[in-house]
Write a protein that holds these residues in place. Structure first.
Motif, PDB file in Angstrom:
ATOM      1  N   PHE A   1       0.808  -1.215   0.000  1.00  0.00           N
ATOM      2  CA  PHE A   1       0.000   0.000   0.000  1.00  0.00           C
ATOM      3  C   PHE A   1       0.847   1.273   0.000  1.00  0.00           C
ATOM      4  O   PHE A   1       0.861   2.035  -0.975  1.00  0.00           O
ATOM      5  N   PHE A   2       1.575   1.526   1.059  1.00  0.00           N
ATOM      6  CA  PHE A   2       2.399   2.735   1.131  1.00  0.00           C
ATOM      7  C   PHE A   2       3.565   2.713   0.146  1.00  0.00           C
ATOM      8  O   PHE A   2       3.777   3.678  -0.608  1.00  0.00           O
ATOM      9  N   PRO A   3       4.365   1.617   0.080  1.00  0.00           N
ATOM     10  CA  PRO A   3       5.493   1.615  -0.863  1.00  0.00           C
ATOM     11  C   PRO A   3       5.070   1.840  -2.314  1.00  0.00           C
ATOM     12  O   PRO A   3       5.819   2.425  -3.098  1.00  0.00           O
ATOM     13  N   GLY A   4       3.862   1.403  -2.671  1.00  0.00           N
ATOM     14  CA  GLY A   4       3.412   1.534  -4.049  1.00  0.00           C
ATOM     15  C   GLY A   4       3.147   2.966  -4.474  1.00  0.00           C
ATOM     16  O   GLY A   4       3.131   3.269  -5.675  1.00  0.00           O
ATOM     17  N   PHE A   5       2.956   3.879  -3.513  1.00  0.00           N
ATOM     18  CA  PHE A   5       2.644   5.271  -3.851  1.00  0.00           C
ATOM     19  C   PHE A   5       3.896   6.106  -4.111  1.00  0.00           C
ATOM     20  O   PHE A   5       3.804   7.216  -4.629  1.00  0.00           O
ATOM     21  N   ASN A   6       5.049   5.598  -3.705  1.00  0.00           N
ATOM     22  CA  ASN A   6       6.313   6.284  -3.997  1.00  0.00           C
ATOM     23  C   ASN A   6       6.284   7.746  -3.533  1.00  0.00           C
ATOM     24  O   ASN A   6       6.644   8.674  -4.259  1.00  0.00           O
ATOM     25  N   THR A   7       5.859   7.955  -2.300  1.00  0.00           N
ATOM     26  CA  THR A   7       5.794   9.294  -1.732  1.00  0.00           C
ATOM     27  C   THR A   7       6.211   9.244  -0.268  1.00  0.00           C
ATOM     28  O   THR A   7       6.541   8.176   0.250  1.00  0.00           O
ATOM     29  N   SER A   8       6.205  10.391   0.400  1.00  0.00           N
ATOM     30  CA  SER A   8       6.605  10.435   1.803  1.00  0.00           C
ATOM     31  C   SER A   8       5.497   9.883   2.686  1.00  0.00           C
ATOM     32  O   SER A   8       4.316   9.864   2.305  1.00  0.00           O
ATOM     33  N   GLY A   9       5.887   9.443   3.874  1.00  0.00           N
ATOM     34  CA  GLY A   9       4.910   8.898   4.804  1.00  0.00           C
ATOM     35  C   GLY A   9       3.859   9.915   5.190  1.00  0.00           C
ATOM     36  O   GLY A   9       2.667   9.588   5.301  1.00  0.00           O
ATOM     37  N   LEU A  10       4.274  11.175   5.389  1.00  0.00           N
ATOM     38  CA  LEU A  10       3.335  12.223   5.775  1.00  0.00           C
ATOM     39  C   LEU A  10       2.308  12.480   4.675  1.00  0.00           C
ATOM     40  O   LEU A  10       1.103  12.588   4.941  1.00  0.00           O
ATOM     41  N   THR A  11       2.777  12.567   3.437  1.00  0.00           N
ATOM     42  CA  THR A  11       1.872  12.800   2.303  1.00  0.00           C
ATOM     43  C   THR A  11       0.902  11.635   2.143  1.00  0.00           C
ATOM     44  O   THR A  11      -0.300  11.829   1.906  1.00  0.00           O
ATOM     45  N   PHE A  12       1.410  10.429   2.295  1.00  0.00           N
ATOM     46  CA  PHE A  12       0.568   9.250   2.153  1.00  0.00           C
ATOM     47  C   PHE A  12      -0.503   9.204   3.238  1.00  0.00           C
ATOM     48  O   PHE A  12      -1.677   8.935   2.953  1.00  0.00           O
ATOM     49  N   LEU A  13      -0.123   9.472   4.488  1.00  0.00           N
ATOM     50  CA  LEU A  13      -1.089   9.441   5.586  1.00  0.00           C
ATOM     51  C   LEU A  13      -2.142  10.534   5.435  1.00  0.00           C
ATOM     52  O   LEU A  13      -3.311  10.335   5.789  1.00  0.00           O
ATOM     53  N   LEU A  14      -1.727  11.685   4.904  1.00  0.00           N
ATOM     54  CA  LEU A  14      -2.693  12.746   4.634  1.00  0.00           C
ATOM     55  C   LEU A  14      -3.691  12.283   3.579  1.00  0.00           C
ATOM     56  O   LEU A  14      -4.904  12.514   3.699  1.00  0.00           O
ATOM     57  N   PHE A  15      -3.176  11.599   2.552  1.00  0.00           N
ATOM     58  CA  PHE A  15      -4.033  11.090   1.472  1.00  0.00           C
ATOM     59  C   PHE A  15      -5.059  10.090   2.006  1.00  0.00           C
ATOM     60  O   PHE A  15      -6.265  10.227   1.744  1.00  0.00           O
TER      61      PHE A  15
END
Length: 363
Positions: free
Chosen positions: A269-283
């Motif tokens: 889930f998270f690794p697939g988005f190729n973004t920072s943890g903060l940006t991903f959690l906001l998403f």
């Protein structure tokens, strides 16, 4: 405050609704729509198998029954501790079986297994499939025809998911909801924009020369979401890719219980988005809230009903396109959205803490 909440929710829900409509009408689905021009090129069907005693026999049988006759099937027994190798012996006269070597430093398990399989392959097409995948007899023919017609160097399929238990319904549909609710799938092939990428390692077909041109699995050896990395590499190198839905040709039952579903989904889930943890959690926070707010806040009846209607129709469109039970997804929508948030947090935590694992291996 309520107005701001409605606005944010309205924007996100509207995006999902519009993208789901686009995908309902345009998302490519693998099917038998092209006449096979020729069958002279050998296709290597490559299957990594680690502790797959419940899957491997049916997977191999579906590969053997393909209408595409010029094929070889190579299965790598990846240090299995169950009956995988024993079951493979029943097909020893029809397939090639290799035992995987020990995992070297710097490699992840599946990537290393696929690397070894590629070295054994003789075909001009390389088809990597997971052991839990089942193929319609025309799947290989249809995939090769689609690849040639679209002039793609890599073709990937998101299998139609076989969902049997209640716990699977809580998580498995989220993959297609995220895919078809946020990405117009047709743009993966039509657009050169590197933002439009999607691929699924459960079924990836390569032209052999393209596979080696981008470095094969060596180029993604330490990437837990290697399929998305391949898609990005192809687009960066000007190689056309095409991603399709499985329709009636490619199927998979990913998980059989809630624990495996959470573990498997959090791995990607998270690794697939190729973004920072903060940006991903906001998403994930925003999409969860946007999907639940119309069910919780009725300050403005008109907006709540409107947003709820958009959510219902987007779930209907995505469920039909994914060949999933519409009523199950509608009924379980609130719980599924909570799992988006929960699994998102788990995925970030395990990624940063180095606790991601799959098939009894630390990633």
């Amino acid at each position: 405050m309520i107005t701001i909440v409605y606005i944010i929710s309205a924007v996100i829900v509207s995006i999902i609704f519009v993208v789901s409509i686009i995908n309902f009408f345009t998302a490519p689905v693998i099917e038998d729509k092209f006449e096979l021009k020729e069958e002279s090129k050998l296709v290597s069907i490559l299957i990594p198998a680690r502790n797959e005693e419940h899957n491997i026999s049916d997977c191999v049988k579906s590969c053997l029954h393909q209408t595409y006759s010029n094929k070889e099937i190579v299965v790598l027994n990846d240090n299995s501790t169950d009956r995988t190798y024993e079951l493979l012996q029943h097909f020893s006269d029809k397939i090639k079986i290799i035992n995987g070597s020990d995992l070297p430093e710097g490699w992840l398990g599946k990537n290393w297994a696929c690397h070894q399989l590629a070295k054994e392959a003789s075909g001009e097409y390389l088809l990597f499939i997971d052991a839990d995948v089942r193929l319609n007899e025309k799947a290989v023919t249809s995939a090769i025809n689609e690849m040639n017609f679209s002039e793609a160097g890599m073709l990937s399929v998101f299998p139609t998911q076989i969902i049997k238990s209640f716990s699977e319904w809580l998580i498995v549909p989220l993959m297609n909801w995220l895919l078809l609710g946020f990405l117009p799938l047709i743009l993966v092939h039509k657009s050169n924009n590197k933002s439009f990428v999607a691929a699924n390692g459960q079924f990836i077909l390569w032209r052999k020369n393209i596979y080696h041109k981008i470095g094969g699995h060596s180029s993604v050896k330490n990437k837990p979401v290697e399929d998305m990395e391949f898609a990005r590499l192809c687009k960066s190198n000007g190689i056309k890719i095409k991603t399709l839905l499985g329709g009636n040709f490619v199927f998979c039952r990913m998980y059989s219980n809630l624990k495996d579903a959470i573990n498997g989904f959090s791995k990607n889930f998270f690794p697939g988005f190729n973004t920072s943890g903060l940006t991903f959690l906001l998403f994930v926070s925003l999409i969860t809230l946007a999907s639940l707010i119309p069910l919780m806040i009725w300050e403005n009846l008109f907006y709540s009903v409107l947003l709820l209607t958009l959510i219902i129709f987007s779930r209907i469109f995505i469920s039909i396109k994914s060949k999933q039970n519409v009523f199950a997804n509608l009924l379980l929508h609130p719980i599924q959205m909570i799992f988006v948030f929960v699994v998102g947090i788990i995925s970030v935590y395990k990624t940063y803490s180095g606790k991601l694992e799959w098939k009894e291996r630390r990633i």
